[in-house]
Enzyme design. Sequence first.
Site, PDB file in Angstrom:
ATOM      1  N   GLY A 194     -31.939  50.557 -14.603  1.00 38.29           N
ATOM      2  CA  GLY A 194     -32.049  49.296 -14.261  1.00 38.29           C
ATOM      3  C   GLY A 194     -32.567  49.098 -12.856  1.00 38.29           C
ATOM      4  N   GLU A 215     -31.074  57.078 -15.803  1.00 35.02           N
ATOM      5  CA  GLU A 215     -31.923  56.686 -17.039  1.00 35.02           C
ATOM      6  C   GLU A 215     -32.797  55.520 -16.860  1.00 35.02           C
ATOM      7  OE1 GLU A 215     -29.179  56.903 -19.997  1.00 35.02           O
ATOM      8  OE2 GLU A 215     -28.224  55.148 -19.505  1.00 35.02           O
ATOM      9  N   PRO A 216     -33.910  55.575 -15.711  1.00 35.72           N
ATOM     10  CA  PRO A 216     -34.717  54.400 -15.555  1.00 35.72           C
ATOM     11  C   PRO A 216     -35.774  54.457 -16.783  1.00 35.72           C
ATOM     12  CG  PRO A 216     -35.195  56.496 -14.174  1.00 35.72           C
ATOM     13  CD  PRO A 216     -34.006  56.785 -14.898  1.00 35.72           C
ATOM     14  N   ARG A 227     -37.961  50.799 -16.751  1.00 37.13           N
ATOM     15  CA  ARG A 227     -38.946  50.101 -16.179  1.00 37.13           C
ATOM     16  C   ARG A 227     -39.494  50.408 -14.812  1.00 37.13           C
ATOM     17  NH1 ARG A 227     -37.960  44.588 -16.596  1.00 37.13           N
ATOM     18  NH2 ARG A 227     -35.879  45.029 -17.092  1.00 37.13           N
ATOM     19  N   TYR A 265     -36.921  35.860 -20.914  1.00 35.10           N
ATOM     20  CA  TYR A 265     -36.209  35.646 -19.484  1.00 35.10           C
ATOM     21  C   TYR A 265     -37.028  34.723 -18.438  1.00 35.10           C
ATOM     22  CZ  TYR A 265     -35.649  40.434 -21.820  1.00 35.10           C
ATOM     23  OH  TYR A 265     -35.286  41.507 -22.940  1.00 35.10           O
ATOM     24  N   CYS A 271     -48.148  29.626 -32.300  1.00 32.76           N
ATOM     25  CA  CYS A 271     -47.674  28.322 -32.737  1.00 32.76           C
ATOM     26  C   CYS A 271     -46.295  27.998 -32.216  1.00 32.76           C
ATOM     27  CB  CYS A 271     -47.906  27.943 -34.310  1.00 32.76           C
ATOM     28  SG  CYS A 271     -49.359  27.072 -34.951  1.00 32.76           S
ATOM     29  N   TYR A 292     -41.226  47.118 -21.726  1.00 28.32           N
ATOM     30  CA  TYR A 292     -40.820  46.047 -22.630  1.00 28.32           C
ATOM     31  C   TYR A 292     -42.041  45.076 -22.887  1.00 28.32           C
ATOM     32  CZ  TYR A 292     -36.580  48.189 -20.666  1.00 28.32           C
ATOM     33  OH  TYR A 292     -35.694  48.993 -20.425  1.00 28.32           O
TER      34      TYR A 292
HETATM   35  C1  LIG Z   1     -28.104  52.196 -21.267  1.00 26.51           C
HETATM   36  C2  LIG Z   1     -29.335  51.997 -20.592  1.00 26.51           C
HETATM   37  N1  LIG Z   1     -29.981  52.752 -19.886  1.00 26.51           N
HETATM   38  C3  LIG Z   1     -31.148  52.552 -19.251  1.00 26.51           C
HETATM   39  C4  LIG Z   1     -31.828  51.408 -19.423  1.00 26.51           C
HETATM   40  C5  LIG Z   1     -33.240  51.155 -18.879  1.00 26.51           C
HETATM   41  O1  LIG Z   1     -33.143  50.107 -17.887  1.00 26.51           O
HETATM   42  P1  LIG Z   1     -34.505  49.772 -16.967  1.00 26.51           P
HETATM   43  O2  LIG Z   1     -35.537  49.778 -17.932  1.00 26.51           O
HETATM   44  O3  LIG Z   1     -34.098  48.584 -16.540  1.00 26.51           O
HETATM   45  O4  LIG Z   1     -34.316  50.940 -16.052  1.00 26.51           O
HETATM   46  C6  LIG Z   1     -31.405  50.489 -20.244  1.00 26.51           C
HETATM   47  C7  LIG Z   1     -31.933  48.994 -20.437  1.00 26.51           C
HETATM   48  O5  LIG Z   1     -31.663  48.201 -19.597  1.00 26.51           O
HETATM   49  C8  LIG Z   1     -29.978  50.550 -20.913  1.00 26.51           C
HETATM   50  O6  LIG Z   1     -29.260  49.421 -21.561  1.00 26.51           O
HETATM   51  N1  LIG Z   2     -35.854  44.296 -22.651  1.00 25.31           N
HETATM   52  C1  LIG Z   2     -35.604  43.821 -21.214  1.00 25.31           C
HETATM   53  C2  LIG Z   2     -34.552  44.770 -20.424  1.00 25.31           C
HETATM   54  C3  LIG Z   2     -33.820  45.483 -21.469  1.00 25.31           C
HETATM   55  C4  LIG Z   2     -32.603  45.787 -21.485  1.00 25.31           C
HETATM   56  C5  LIG Z   2     -31.897  46.808 -22.152  1.00 25.31           C
HETATM   57  N2  LIG Z   2     -30.673  47.215 -22.021  1.00 25.31           N
HETATM   58  C6  LIG Z   2     -36.391  43.186 -20.141  1.00 25.31           C
HETATM   59  O1  LIG Z   2     -37.699  43.192 -20.641  1.00 25.31           O
HETATM   60  O2  LIG Z   2     -36.225  42.848 -19.034  1.00 25.31           O
END
Ligand SMILES: Cc1ncc(COP(=O)(O)O)c(C=O)c1O
Ligand SMILES: N[C@@H](CCCC[NH3+])C(=O)O
Length: 441
Positions: free
Chosen positions: A248, A290-291, A293, A334, A361, A390
């Site tokens: 996150g 667990e990153p 993004r 989003y 479309c 994503y």
């Molecule tokens: C359980 C869990 N771990 C890790 C992540 C990875 O999140 P982010 O990509 O924001 O680091 C997510 C997605 O939000 C998640 O649901």
């Molecule tokens: N898909 C989302 C985040 C996923 C979250 C997963 N728990 C995004 O693009 O920001």
Amino acid sequence: MYFHGTSKVNNKGHLEIGGVDTIELANQYGTPLYIYDIALFRERARDFQKTFQNLGVQAQVAYASKAFSSVAMFQLVKEVGLSLDVVSGGELYTALVADFPVERIHFHGNNKSEEELEMAVKNKIGCVVVDNFLELSMLNEICEKHDYMMPVLLRVTPGINAHTHDYILTGQEDSKFGFDLQSGQAHEAMKIAFSASNLDLLGIHCHIGSQIFETTGFKLAAGKLFETLKDWKETEGFEARVVNLGGGFGIRYTKEDTPLPASVYVEEIIADVKAFVTDHALNMPEIWIEPGRSLVGDAGTTIYSVGSKKEIPNIRHYLAVDGGMTDNIRPALYQAKYEAVLANRVNDVADDKVSIAGKCCESGDMLIWDLPLPKANHKDYLAVFCTGAYGYAMANNYNRITRPAVVFVEDGEAQLVIRRESFEDLVRLDVPYQSKSKVTK
Ligand SMILES: Cc1ncc(COP(=O)(O)O)c(C=O)c1O
Ligand SMILES: N[C@@H](CCCC[NH3+])C(=O)O
């Protein structure tokens, strides 16, 4: 103009990434095209790993593969020594094809099927992050059948409202994920897991949301987890060996985003954890994060070809590209914001203001609103930054648009790692209709 990682302008005025001219890549592989800056990914991974090492904390940094997965990506993740978080049979299968070390795979998901759990058990993966009561009993039964002891974590929702978009919030009480702490669900789950014949309860997990820029939410969540562990030790004699604090960590999509360096997120959270553990005489567990993004997000750039224009006097200039919500659904889902440049004329003065439309479309198929850009024309190229997380992972075939190719670039070389989908690929799963109509023409 903000350049991520190895991105820069070359002497032709083109955007270059990893020492490779993106216009040459667009000519060779077509557009839209996702380009990943591998040196930047390596740097991001190292930042997390190094911080834990410097703090002397036993840790696993697991790449949240939902952000972007492919066989090549998993091979890279293995090479840099990260662990892997998967959330479906498909991601697990990809990891197995990539020959990812099974003991470093963690399996998530709020509704894992029996088949998926069986797959995890048969392949003896490192950990299942159990999300609900059904899963607890199904997993134990499957493990009994295969005479296997599965390491598990319990996912809990600590009741934290992180500051982010509602759709990417996950740690609040009213969430579909995990066991609720407040109502005692998590305690109940802990007792079941602790006494289950074939589950080895390692500890606890939480993930509070995504694209978070401050440490307050993480620290609050960690505090709740450790309070819980203290309680479980006192009441049940259970002591955790692992605490997983999820992902996150935010990244810079636009100048409005102000993420912290990986080291700051980790240092601040760990400072709290260490203090709590010392104060309450708990053993310091191994810390997992667990990153997703923050490892791949800014390493990805999408190159589009510019197509049609529509200029509505005194209202708006629309510029359409050859992709859109099929390769980047985040703006539609989003209201996500991105920065972009003309990849073939990076230095030209941005004397126009355009809104970038996709080709679906769908009126909502807009990638960027009100982007300052040089006057652009058919056959110019647009580079949208920060599409590494994503983007491809959420790509789809709406309007039967084919999914783009993906290339990795590093040290002046490019490598195709996902081929562009073809029209033949699109109909490959289709089964022709057998008419039951008696009427013949
Ligand atoms: C359980 C869990 N771990 C890790 C992540 C990875 O999140 P982010 O990509 O924001 O680091 C997510 C997605 O939000 C998640 O649901
Ligand atoms: N898909 C989302 C985040 C996923 C979250 C997963 N728990 C995004 O693009 O920001």
